[in-house]
Design an enzyme around this catalytic site. Structure first.
Site, PDB file in Angstrom:
ATOM      1  N   HIS A  67     122.878  74.257  22.300  1.00 46.18           N
ATOM      2  CA  HIS A  67     122.215  75.316  23.064  1.00 46.18           C
ATOM      3  C   HIS A  67     122.420  75.109  24.567  1.00 46.18           C
ATOM      4  CE1 HIS A  67     119.137  72.447  24.272  1.00 46.18           C
ATOM      5  NE2 HIS A  67     119.105  72.043  23.015  1.00 46.18           N
ATOM      6  N   GLY A  68     122.214  76.164  25.315  1.00 42.66           N
ATOM      7  CA  GLY A  68     122.370  76.087  26.766  1.00 42.66           C
ATOM      8  C   GLY A  68     121.176  75.433  27.444  1.00 42.66           C
TER       9      GLY A  68
END
EC number: 3.1.3.62
Length: 467
Positions: A67-68
């Site tokens: 995920h970012g």
């Protein structure tokens, strides 16, 4: 007057010697924030020279994407008031108590920045670990970049047979998937993921392996513990305290709180200076990075051989999908740090010849296992399958880690024969993951292993030939 200037010159020189984060144009320590490093700072820059394989055409792609950039956990958000208290104590040390150190003091601009710092009150505990705006852009950006280099594989039109997406049951991975899909297909798209199973053994196997969860890689006698107790580490804590004007060594929790604030705010705003990074000298960040590397090396990496077993299903998923001649042609999974690190460990990527230990910090400055470069926010592992019709071994693959081709000693400058890949990972391909993945056994067998892999491949080939 001339004599006065000459007398003041040494003082000016001392002031100029003080490290100033806000005036440092390179800020190399921002590349050393371990798993909280900003992707935009450390991503590879050579993909334009590595994606094109002469005489070959890309056919399929398999992706595991962390995920970012996200918000902190609730426990840290709740400590924002303590950061404000530390801010006020530091300003008091410098401007009232006059306990500024003679060397390695905060420069004036860094001091002013700390004085003006305020917590973003819109970030509340109920938003813990949410994807940030930068995190969304991280994923949208990687999708666009890979599509630019592989337009024939990452087509701009969504098809639920051609594409297969999957993410874990969290807000940050759900939004990361949406951002990636937007990067490929635009904001108005119909992309949807496969249903998340009740037991997510593919993307979160570590949740179902009690022996993995119960290992304490920080306990007394561990390499993490030894480094944590070392003179170097504790001198670093003392030096940071002195730099901030304290006449005693701060609690480690307070120092780590400032360190985490530095890392998070830098990742949230890549193009701006993170105020709290000014509290640390670059070499102090390097010490913290090594402690983090020891944590991940033994927690999810090569420190324990069993860690290489944990992502058995994900490796089989990669081999199965890239072996099949039919759709899906693009498989993309959105997960977490532990998933990525155990995947790389299973594949033997970024493995050092010498184990990371508490006593070899100085000799491993050029180590392969650097969590900052391997596992930043939005880290991604991409396998691209090529067809090379003029070659005897026409099936090839290139592995990318954060937009940089992975160099494996059994491949040719990053280009691997698919037959060598299958041979290299045969043990995992043949394994019954239900028994193999967990040190003391895990969930029941789901019929994986070489039988399942071959059966799936043969069935797919029959379907392909019938069409």
């Amino acid at each position: 007057m001339r004599l006065l200037i000459l007398l003041l010159l040494p003082l000016v020189a001392i002031a100029q010697d003080d490290y100033c984060f806000s005036k440092d144009t390179s800020r190399l320590q921002t590349r050393q924030f371990s798993s909280k490093t900003a992707y935009q700072i450390v991503k590879g820059t050579d993909i334009d020279k590595q994606y094109l394989v002469p005489g070959c055409q890309p056919q399929k792609m398999w992706i595991f994407h962390r995920h970012g950039t996200r918000l902190p956990k609730k426990s840290m958000i709740n400590k924002a008031s303590r950061v404000a208290e530390l801010r006020d104590l530091i300003i008091n040390n410098y401007q009232v108590a006059r306990t500024k150190p003679e060397t390695d003091a905060l420069c004036q601009t860094d001091l002013i920045a700390i004085k003006l710092w305020k917590w973003n009150s819109s970030i509340t505990p109920d938003m813990e670990e949410y994807l940030t705006a930068q995190g969304y852009e991280d994923l949208r950006g990687t999708a666009k970049l890979y599509q630019r280099y592989y337009p024939t594989v990452l087509t701009a039109n969504y098809n639920d047979t051609y594409y297969q997406f999957r993410h874990t049951d969290t807000q940050r991975t759900t939004e990361s998937f949406k951002a990636f899909a937007e990067g490929l297909f635009g904001s108005q798209n119909a992309a949807h993921p496969v249903e998340i199973p009740k037991q997510d053994l593919l993307l979160r196997p570590y949740d179902y392996c009690s022996s993995f969860k119960n290992v304490n890689y920080k306990d007394e006698g561990s390499e993490y513990y030894k480094f944590h107790q070392s003179k170097l580490y504790n001198d670093t804590l003392a030096d940071i305290s002195t730099r901030l004007g304290f006449l005693y060594t701060l609690e480690e929790a307070d120092i780590k709180l400032m360190y985490d604030m530095c890392r998070y705010e830098q990742a949230w705003n890549v193009d701006r200076n993170s105020v709290w990074c000014g509290a640390f000298l670059p070499e102090q960040i390097t010490v913290f990075e090594y402690l983090e590397d020891l944590k991940y090396y033994y927690g999810s990496g090569y420190g324990f051989p069993e860690n290489a077993h944990l992502n058995c299903r994900l490796v089989q998923d990669l081999l199965t999908h890239l072996s099949n001649p039919v759709s899906p042609h693009v498989v993309a999974h959105f997960g977490h740090s532990t998933g990525l690190l155990t995947l790389l460990t299973a594949l033997g990527i970024q493995k050092d010849d010498i184990k990371l230990r508490a006593d070899n910090y100085d000799s491993l400055t050029s180590r392969r296992w650097k969590s900052s470069l391997i596992d930043p926010f939005a880290a991604n592992f991409v396998a691209v399958k090529y067809d090379c019709p003029a070659d005897l071994d026409r099936e090839k693959v290139v592995f990318f880690l954060n937009q940089q081709a992975v160099q494996l000693d059994w491949c040719s400058v990053g280009l691997c024969k698919w037959s060598d890949v299958l041979e290299k990972y045969k043990t995992i391909a043949d394994a019954d993951c239900g028994e193999y993945y967990c040190r003391t056994g895990g969930a029941p067998s789901l019929g994986s292993g070489v039988g399942g892999l071959l059966a799936t491949t043969l069935a797919a080939m029959l379907v392909y030939l019938m069409h």
